[in-house]
Design an enzyme around this catalytic site. Sequence first.
Site, PDB file in Angstrom:
ATOM      1  CG  HIS A 476      12.533  26.211 -90.308  1.00  0.00           C
ATOM      2  ND1 HIS A 476      11.441  25.413 -90.575  1.00  0.00           N
ATOM      3  CD2 HIS A 476      13.488  25.824 -91.187  1.00  0.00           C
ATOM      4  CE1 HIS A 476      11.724  24.586 -91.558  1.00  0.00           C
ATOM      5  NE2 HIS A 476      12.973  24.804 -91.950  1.00  0.00           N
TER       6      HIS A 476
HETATM    7  C1  FAD Z   1      20.729  22.877 -91.578  1.00  0.00           C
HETATM    8  C2  FAD Z   1      19.550  23.660 -92.097  1.00  0.00           C
HETATM    9  C3  FAD Z   1      18.559  22.993 -92.804  1.00  0.00           C
HETATM   10  C4  FAD Z   1      17.459  23.721 -93.294  1.00  0.00           C
HETATM   11  N1  FAD Z   1      16.584  23.080 -94.126  1.00  0.00           N
HETATM   12  C5  FAD Z   1      15.661  23.821 -94.784  1.00  0.00           C
HETATM   13  C6  FAD Z   1      14.883  23.240 -95.831  1.00  0.00           C
HETATM   14  O1  FAD Z   1      15.043  22.079 -96.199  1.00  0.00           O
HETATM   15  N2  FAD Z   1      13.965  24.028 -96.437  1.00  0.00           N
HETATM   16  C7  FAD Z   1      13.758  25.334 -96.076  1.00  0.00           C
HETATM   17  O2  FAD Z   1      12.872  25.982 -96.643  1.00  0.00           O
HETATM   18  N3  FAD Z   1      14.486  25.897 -95.089  1.00  0.00           N
HETATM   19  C8  FAD Z   1      15.461  25.191 -94.481  1.00  0.00           C
HETATM   20  N4  FAD Z   1      16.262  25.783 -93.552  1.00  0.00           N
HETATM   21  C9  FAD Z   1      15.993  27.181 -93.186  1.00  0.00           C
HETATM   22  C10 FAD Z   1      16.351  28.182 -94.279  1.00  0.00           C
HETATM   23  O3  FAD Z   1      17.525  27.775 -94.953  1.00  0.00           O
HETATM   24  C11 FAD Z   1      16.495  29.567 -93.646  1.00  0.00           C
HETATM   25  O4  FAD Z   1      15.279  29.946 -93.031  1.00  0.00           O
HETATM   26  C12 FAD Z   1      16.857  30.639 -94.670  1.00  0.00           C
HETATM   27  O5  FAD Z   1      18.008  30.271 -95.378  1.00  0.00           O
HETATM   28  C13 FAD Z   1      17.076  31.978 -93.953  1.00  0.00           C
HETATM   29  O6  FAD Z   1      17.480  32.924 -94.879  1.00  0.00           O
HETATM   30  P1  FAD Z   1      18.083  34.304 -94.399  1.00  0.00           P
HETATM   31  O7  FAD Z   1      18.342  35.106 -95.622  1.00  0.00           O
HETATM   32  O8  FAD Z   1      17.206  34.875 -93.353  1.00  0.00           O
HETATM   33  O9  FAD Z   1      19.452  33.953 -93.649  1.00  0.00           O
HETATM   34  P2  FAD Z   1      20.735  33.159 -94.139  1.00  0.00           P
HETATM   35  O10 FAD Z   1      20.447  32.383 -95.379  1.00  0.00           O
HETATM   36  O11 FAD Z   1      21.239  32.428 -92.965  1.00  0.00           O
HETATM   37  O12 FAD Z   1      21.750  34.310 -94.572  1.00  0.00           O
HETATM   38  C14 FAD Z   1      22.411  35.174 -93.697  1.00  0.00           C
HETATM   39  C15 FAD Z   1      23.780  35.455 -94.299  1.00  0.00           C
HETATM   40  O13 FAD Z   1      24.356  36.558 -93.618  1.00  0.00           O
HETATM   41  C16 FAD Z   1      25.715  36.280 -93.353  1.00  0.00           C
HETATM   42  N5  FAD Z   1      26.088  37.113 -92.211  1.00  0.00           N
HETATM   43  C17 FAD Z   1      25.611  37.048 -90.944  1.00  0.00           C
HETATM   44  N6  FAD Z   1      26.175  38.009 -90.186  1.00  0.00           N
HETATM   45  C18 FAD Z   1      27.005  38.699 -90.994  1.00  0.00           C
HETATM   46  C19 FAD Z   1      27.871  39.812 -90.790  1.00  0.00           C
HETATM   47  N7  FAD Z   1      27.960  40.423 -89.593  1.00  0.00           N
HETATM   48  N8  FAD Z   1      28.612  40.261 -91.825  1.00  0.00           N
HETATM   49  C20 FAD Z   1      28.531  39.672 -93.059  1.00  0.00           C
HETATM   50  N9  FAD Z   1      27.721  38.608 -93.301  1.00  0.00           N
HETATM   51  C21 FAD Z   1      26.967  38.133 -92.282  1.00  0.00           C
HETATM   52  C22 FAD Z   1      25.718  34.788 -93.078  1.00  0.00           C
HETATM   53  O14 FAD Z   1      27.010  34.238 -93.178  1.00  0.00           O
HETATM   54  C23 FAD Z   1      24.749  34.291 -94.131  1.00  0.00           C
HETATM   55  O15 FAD Z   1      25.392  34.046 -95.360  1.00  0.00           O
HETATM   56  C24 FAD Z   1      17.353  25.109 -93.025  1.00  0.00           C
HETATM   57  C25 FAD Z   1      18.353  25.771 -92.322  1.00  0.00           C
HETATM   58  C26 FAD Z   1      19.458  25.068 -91.878  1.00  0.00           C
HETATM   59  C27 FAD Z   1      20.551  25.799 -91.150  1.00  0.00           C
END
Ligand code: FAD
Length: 536
Positions: A476
């Site tokens: 997280h």
């Molecule tokens: C294994 C795991 C289990 C988890 N379990 C839970 C759960 O059960 N419940 C919950 O609420 N949260 C959970 N989380 C946390 C939650 O999923 C994250 O906090 C949330 O998805 C973050 O969202 P975000 O949009 O910030 O980033 P992300 O969803 O990580 O999205 C970022 C995106 O940007 C892309 N990206 C990055 N750099 C670049 C670039 N330079 N060019 C193009 N694309 C790029 C990545 O590939 C990704 O698709 C978990 C996370 C993980 C990894």
Amino acid sequence: MAEADYVVVGAGSAGCAVARRLAERGASVILVEAGARDDRGPLKNLLRIPGAIAVVHSTPQLKKFFDWGYKSVPQEHAANRRIPQTRGKVLGGSSSVNGMLFVRGNRENYDDWADDGCKGWSYEDVLPAFKRLEHWEGGANDFRGAGGPIRVRKQGGLTEAAQGFMQAATSRLGVPALDDYNADSQEGIAPVQLSADPGVRYSSSKGYLHDNPLDHLVVLTNATVSKVVLSGSRATGVEVIGKKGDRRVIRAGREVIVSAGAFGSPQLLMLSGIGPAGHLREHGIEVRADLPVGDNLHDHLFVPVSFRMDSALRRPTPTYFARGLARELFRPGSGWAGGSQFEATGFVRTSHAGSVPNLQLLSLYWVYPIPNQDSDKAVRPPSTKPGQSVFPTLIYPESRGTVRLSSADPLAPPLIDPAYLKVGKDADVLLEGIRMVREVMDGVGDNQGEIGPGQQYSDEEELRRVLPDYVHSVYHPVGTCRMGSDERAVVGPDLKVLGIDGLRVADASVMPSIIGGNTNAPSIMIGERCADLIRS
Ligand SMILES: Cc1cc2nc3c(=O)[nH]c(=O)nc-3n(C[C@H](O)[C@H](O)[C@H](O)COP(=O)(O)OP(=O)(O)OC[C@H]3O[C@@H](n4cnc5c(N)ncnc54)[C@H](O)[C@@H]3O)c2cc1C
């Protein structure tokens, strides 16, 4: 040269929401994702079937297709371990590989954000976005929404082991059994809520992209953004590296929105000249805005306390899993693999709590590797017989770390230093949490004894000594492009990067402080709010 009104970088939890909502209003949008599609190819069922995710995470040969493969730098206060920092690299981002727990956090978390310089982000302010993003199985009410893109339901068919945990936790800790921890009060114990339908994961990509596709929302996959293109102090587009190493620019007529996550967003800003000036110069990057990008990294930590219990039913063996997954392929939602391995959760207080519960408890029918997942010496699984783990989880860590560049090469992994357990109080809370779990589980149902950490660590000082080996990240990470109104801020409450026009950040990286719960739903909410802010 490709061009759209808005270019969104990263199709994760937040990015899919921003892109969809902007496109729904008629704007042209290009959503650029470094990973592959999640709805095609031979591996797509591993992301669709909820229970398959355990197989992905425990099989490195599969995990590498969906994960950035990051590890922390050696953690000084966690036995010098390089702790995995799993991040989804696929359409849907981390929402495609996460545990699907659907938790908003404590309402006070958002009021604290508003008090800390984030005007417009109090609980009352963010509630409409939380309601809009979901389709709650219980229907709409004052707190919950219906008709939104992310389907949310309670985990069904709880094992006797989970029911025993819930009953013991409520009576021994003196907290209520909750109907809905995402409603008025979080304090108490309840079955987990999942972003899933029976047999189907509801990732951000499933809800916002695949269910009702929009023609003018263009999605590019296998395309890594290497920098934001700046003209003076205005963002005009992004540079993209394709699968074969080819580079091209995509122009943004109105704005670029960076939603690359708590590691990707700070890395991309720094590569673009936005970050701590001294650090950027060390890497030969021209400074465009001197901002504390990459500071304030923090994350949740848990310690699995595992018990041997036949009433947990599931066997962590390849045959058992293969049978469960095969059944899901033919009859989606009919067996254990159609739901989550997590069963119940709760929010309770340790002696360190302030005005809100400061410990999350999570139960799952699974015995965790001992001492941890990254150790070469780990015993995994420690038992092929059924068992239940309960995680005491530190939800308000005080330790703060950093994300920095390892190189000016956009394809090099960033340096991730969460500084786990740097502040001693974080260990105190976890130790008290382990003690609470042991008290709750003592003599519950058919509990035949603790498997891990193990009764050999019953002495508090002995447990404190080994704790650094037993902590796990909950994955997280937040806070690295902090939202605020003072010198610690990277973006303002409108999510605009300070000192740069036409550039916003919208994802978990903007959270000024971590919320008390899992971070997926709040990240999607941030994406929804970003689209609101752009409209206003
Ligand atoms: C294994 C795991 C289990 C988890 N379990 C839970 C759960 O059960 N419940 C919950 O609420 N949260 C959970 N989380 C946390 C939650 O999923 C994250 O906090 C949330 O998805 C973050 O969202 P975000 O949009 O910030 O980033 P992300 O969803 O990580 O999205 C970022 C995106 O940007 C892309 N990206 C990055 N750099 C670049 C670039 N330079 N060019 C193009 N694309 C790029 C990545 O590939 C990704 O698709 C978990 C996370 C993980 C990894």
